[in-house]
Scaffold this motif. Structure first.
Motif, PDB file in Angstrom:
ATOM      1  N   LEU A 166       0.922  -1.319  -0.012  1.00  9.91           N
ATOM      2  CA  LEU A 166      -0.108  -0.118   0.034  1.00  9.91           C
ATOM      3  C   LEU A 166       0.912   1.300  -0.069  1.00  9.91           C
ATOM      4  O   LEU A 166       0.725   2.237  -0.685  1.00  9.91           O
ATOM      5  N   VAL A 167       2.028   1.296   0.928  1.00  5.31           N
ATOM      6  CA  VAL A 167       2.881   2.400   0.942  1.00  5.31           C
ATOM      7  C   VAL A 167       3.410   2.719  -0.283  1.00  5.31           C
ATOM      8  O   VAL A 167       3.595   3.949  -0.791  1.00  5.31           O
ATOM      9  N   TYR A 168       4.141   1.787  -0.847  1.00  3.17           N
ATOM     10  CA  TYR A 168       4.797   1.906  -2.180  1.00  3.17           C
ATOM     11  C   TYR A 168       4.004   2.409  -3.223  1.00  3.17           C
ATOM     12  O   TYR A 168       4.359   2.978  -4.270  1.00  3.17           O
ATOM     13  N   PHE A 169       2.796   1.719  -3.239  1.00  2.00           N
ATOM     14  CA  PHE A 169       1.861   2.166  -4.376  1.00  2.00           C
ATOM     15  C   PHE A 169       1.459   3.644  -4.238  1.00  2.00           C
ATOM     16  O   PHE A 169       1.287   4.278  -5.127  1.00  2.00           O
ATOM     17  N   LEU A 170       1.372   4.205  -2.932  1.00  2.34           N
ATOM     18  CA  LEU A 170       0.930   5.632  -2.786  1.00  2.34           C
ATOM     19  C   LEU A 170       2.249   6.577  -2.906  1.00  2.34           C
ATOM     20  O   LEU A 170       2.213   7.441  -3.425  1.00  2.34           O
ATOM     21  N   THR A 171       3.527   6.190  -2.340  1.00  2.00           N
ATOM     22  CA  THR A 171       4.618   7.032  -2.668  1.00  2.00           C
ATOM     23  C   THR A 171       5.165   6.846  -4.059  1.00  2.00           C
ATOM     24  O   THR A 171       5.847   7.873  -4.473  1.00  2.00           O
ATOM     25  N   GLU A 172       5.097   5.616  -4.616  1.00  2.00           N
ATOM     26  CA  GLU A 172       5.614   5.768  -5.921  1.00  2.00           C
ATOM     27  C   GLU A 172       4.982   5.629  -7.189  1.00  2.00           C
ATOM     28  O   GLU A 172       5.146   5.703  -8.407  1.00  2.00           O
ATOM     29  N   HIS A 173       3.528   5.694  -6.899  1.00  2.00           N
ATOM     30  CA  HIS A 173       2.335   5.912  -7.893  1.00  2.00           C
ATOM     31  C   HIS A 173       2.468   4.843  -8.742  1.00  2.00           C
ATOM     32  O   HIS A 173       2.563   4.975 -10.041  1.00  2.00           O
ATOM     33  N   ASN A 174       2.437   3.493  -8.109  1.00  2.00           N
ATOM     34  CA  ASN A 174       2.808   2.410  -9.096  1.00  2.00           C
ATOM     35  C   ASN A 174       3.908   2.329  -9.826  1.00  2.00           C
ATOM     36  O   ASN A 174       4.144   2.106 -11.327  1.00  2.00           O
ATOM     37  N   LEU A 175       5.064   3.039  -9.446  1.00  2.00           N
ATOM     38  CA  LEU A 175       6.228   2.905 -10.090  1.00  2.00           C
ATOM     39  C   LEU A 175       6.305   3.773 -11.425  1.00  2.00           C
ATOM     40  O   LEU A 175       6.625   3.230 -12.506  1.00  2.00           O
ATOM     41  N   ALA A 185      10.194   9.493   0.416  1.00  2.00           N
ATOM     42  CA  ALA A 185       9.392   8.519   1.206  1.00  2.00           C
ATOM     43  C   ALA A 185       9.185   7.262   1.053  1.00  2.00           C
ATOM     44  O   ALA A 185       9.595   6.614   2.082  1.00  2.00           O
ATOM     45  N   GLY A 186       9.649   6.950  -0.270  1.00  2.00           N
ATOM     46  CA  GLY A 186      10.042   5.416  -0.500  1.00  2.00           C
ATOM     47  C   GLY A 186      11.145   4.806   0.069  1.00  2.00           C
ATOM     48  O   GLY A 186      11.067   3.824   0.640  1.00  2.00           O
ATOM     49  N   LEU A 187      12.294   5.815  -0.168  1.00  2.00           N
ATOM     50  CA  LEU A 187      13.559   5.517   0.584  1.00  2.00           C
ATOM     51  C   LEU A 187      13.431   5.394   2.340  1.00  2.00           C
ATOM     52  O   LEU A 187      13.809   4.479   2.897  1.00  2.00           O
ATOM     53  N   SER A 188      12.580   6.225   2.829  1.00  2.00           N
ATOM     54  CA  SER A 188      12.290   6.369   4.191  1.00  2.00           C
ATOM     55  C   SER A 188      11.745   5.104   4.649  1.00  2.00           C
ATOM     56  O   SER A 188      12.122   4.211   5.774  1.00  2.00           O
ATOM     57  N   PHE A 189      10.634   4.408   3.820  1.00  2.00           N
ATOM     58  CA  PHE A 189       9.843   3.695   4.301  1.00  2.00           C
ATOM     59  C   PHE A 189      10.785   2.269   4.007  1.00  2.00           C
ATOM     60  O   PHE A 189      10.506   1.248   4.989  1.00  2.00           O
TER      61      PHE A 189
END
Length: 447
Positions: free
Chosen positions: A240-249, A288-292
């Motif tokens: 969920l977090v990666y989908f939100l922070t990276e917008h589905n890559l 945000a992605g790196l932090s997570f």
């Protein structure tokens, strides 16, 4: 305690020395000319760093594994990953079983310590570790061979299949392609096989024992329930977090389709907790992605598995304890059970010591390394946590580390794999002592 040549050694010290001997043996083999490709040379530090990384199933490297090491060197790395991932005591027990020799009580106790077992009756899990690990890796190799054979032929394809099955199951992060699994970012078959291998290796062997015996006993231990629920929650949260922070890559939209990017997001949600295999450079992630990712690497996998970090059960237990405390509850309840006070104390100590070790390592790295001018703190924190969590994902500064930096990263990898308690008890020569008196209690202000 075990007595060797008149000297008594604690079990944690034996385990620590055992891993050190494995690393030095690997260093010796990797230092041989036959381990390096013709025309290249391997320094002692490169051999030592690679041996440490493979034994501690991390994956951080100073040189390109595919280009620098010969077939012999790659075989040595694969063996180090296998022995380091399953634990050298597992192989010692296996040798005893093969020659049908009865294990001494000291060996049984040492194995109990190495595998994080509560009591000696659980030693039959060693049989499960050996059989299950070999079967899963064999099946994984067969599935990978189906994908690699058409591209690399049977010899190279077979070796690539075996090597990457070991790397994925042992959560080691090594690869023979030079860019991890980037070549297969658009191949759902290979990614799914790797996902299954990674999850299987990070489950923990006590969890596997409970799951395989559920049809007979219809019961799961408290450890298994906590590990499974915490792991499932973290996996869903990560996706969920990666989908939100990276917008589905979205940064890969020109290279991959939406379904392919979705699968890569799932792959990315699983690998940072300890596996280290990647399908694209992590310096393309958002802040945000790196932090997570740093948080996931710090947590790691399940105790008794091939994973590193502070472990899922530690985080799960402390989360439940925190919720109970905030609700004003004295007892911490989970699955109709109460956790022991010793569990809580060990979890708190583990978390505190891990943070202290990482903070000291980060400070020393910042002071001693030539770092990128832009966002150097993020690079150092990411690299340090990746080493401690035995994850192996890097933002690219590992090959540029000087001697001090390499030593710091090796120490972090070693502590992350062997375990904080094992290493600390070895250093401080901890021996439980019972005092005949106790001081009066007194409260202090907290928060």
């Amino acid at each position: 305690m075990i007595e060797i040549s008149g000297h008594k050694y604690s079990f944690p010290k034996i385990l620590t020395l055992g891993f050190l001997l494995m690393i030095m043996a690997g260093t010796t083999l990797l230092s041989l000319p036959v381990a390096t490709r013709p025309g290249l040379e391997t320094s002692f530090m490169t051999a030592l760093f690679t041996s440490t990384s493979a034994t501690c199933v991390t994956g951080l490297t100073l040189v390109n594994t595919a280009e620098h090491w010969s077939f012999f060197g790659q075989v040595v790395i694969a063996l180090l990953m296998e022995v380091g991932g399953l634990g050298f005591m597992t192989f010692a027990v296996m040798m005893s079983l093969m020659i049908r020799r009865r294990m001494r009580m000291s060996t049984r106790l040492l194995t109990q310590e190495a595998l994080n077992l509560d009591h000696l009756s659980q030693l039959n899990v060693v049989y499960l570790i050996i059989k299950l690990s070999l079967i899963i890796q064999l099946i994984g190799s067969v599935f990978l061979f189906v994908a690699f054979y058409p591209e690399y032929g049977w010899r190279r394809g077979l070796w690539y299949s075996i090597f990457h099955a070991i790397s994925a199951f042992c959560n080691a992060g090594f690869d023979l392609f030079g860019n991890s699994m980037a070549n297969y970012a658009a191949d759902p078959y290979v990614l799914c096989v790797l996902i299954v291998l990674i999850i299987a290796g990070s489950f923990g062997f006590l969890v596997w024992k409970d799951l395989l015996g559920y049809h007979q006993y219809h019961h799961l231990s408290l450890h298994t329930q906590l590990a499974l629920r915490t792991g499932a929650f973290l996996m869903l949260l990560s996706v969920l977090v990666y989908f939100l922070t990276e917008h589905n890559l979205s940064q890969l939209s020109g290279q991959l389709s939406a379904p392919q990017r979705a699968l890569n997001t799932v792959f990315m949600a699983i690998t940072p907790r300890t596996a280290g295999l990647i399908t694209f450079p992590y310096n393309k992630l958002s802040a945000a992605g790196l932090s997570f990712t740093i948080i996931l690497m710090f947590i790691g996998g399940t105790p008794g598995s091939t994973a590193g970090g502070v472990k899922t059960t530690t985080i799960g237990l402390l989360a439940i304890q925190s919720i109970a405390t905030l609700r004003g509850q004295k007892d911490m309840e989970f699955a109709h059970r109460r956790f022991t006070q010793e569990n809580i104390y060990r979890a708190l100590t583990l978390l505190f010591v891990a943070l202290v070790i990482l903070l000291i390592a980060i400070f020393l790295l910042i002071e001693t390394q030539a770092l990128p001018k832009h966002d150097s703190l993020s690079y150092v924190v990411f690299e340090a946590v990746a080493a401690f969590g035995t994850t192996g994902i890097s933002l690219g500064i590992t090959p540029q580390l000087n001697f001090i930096g390499q030593v710091i990263i090796m120490i972090l990898m070693f502590i992350g794999r062997v375990g904080i308690y094992t290493v600390m008890f070895s250093i401080f020569n901890a021996r439980p002592k019972t005092k005949s008196y106790r001081y009066p209690e007194e409260s202090v202000l907290i928060g």
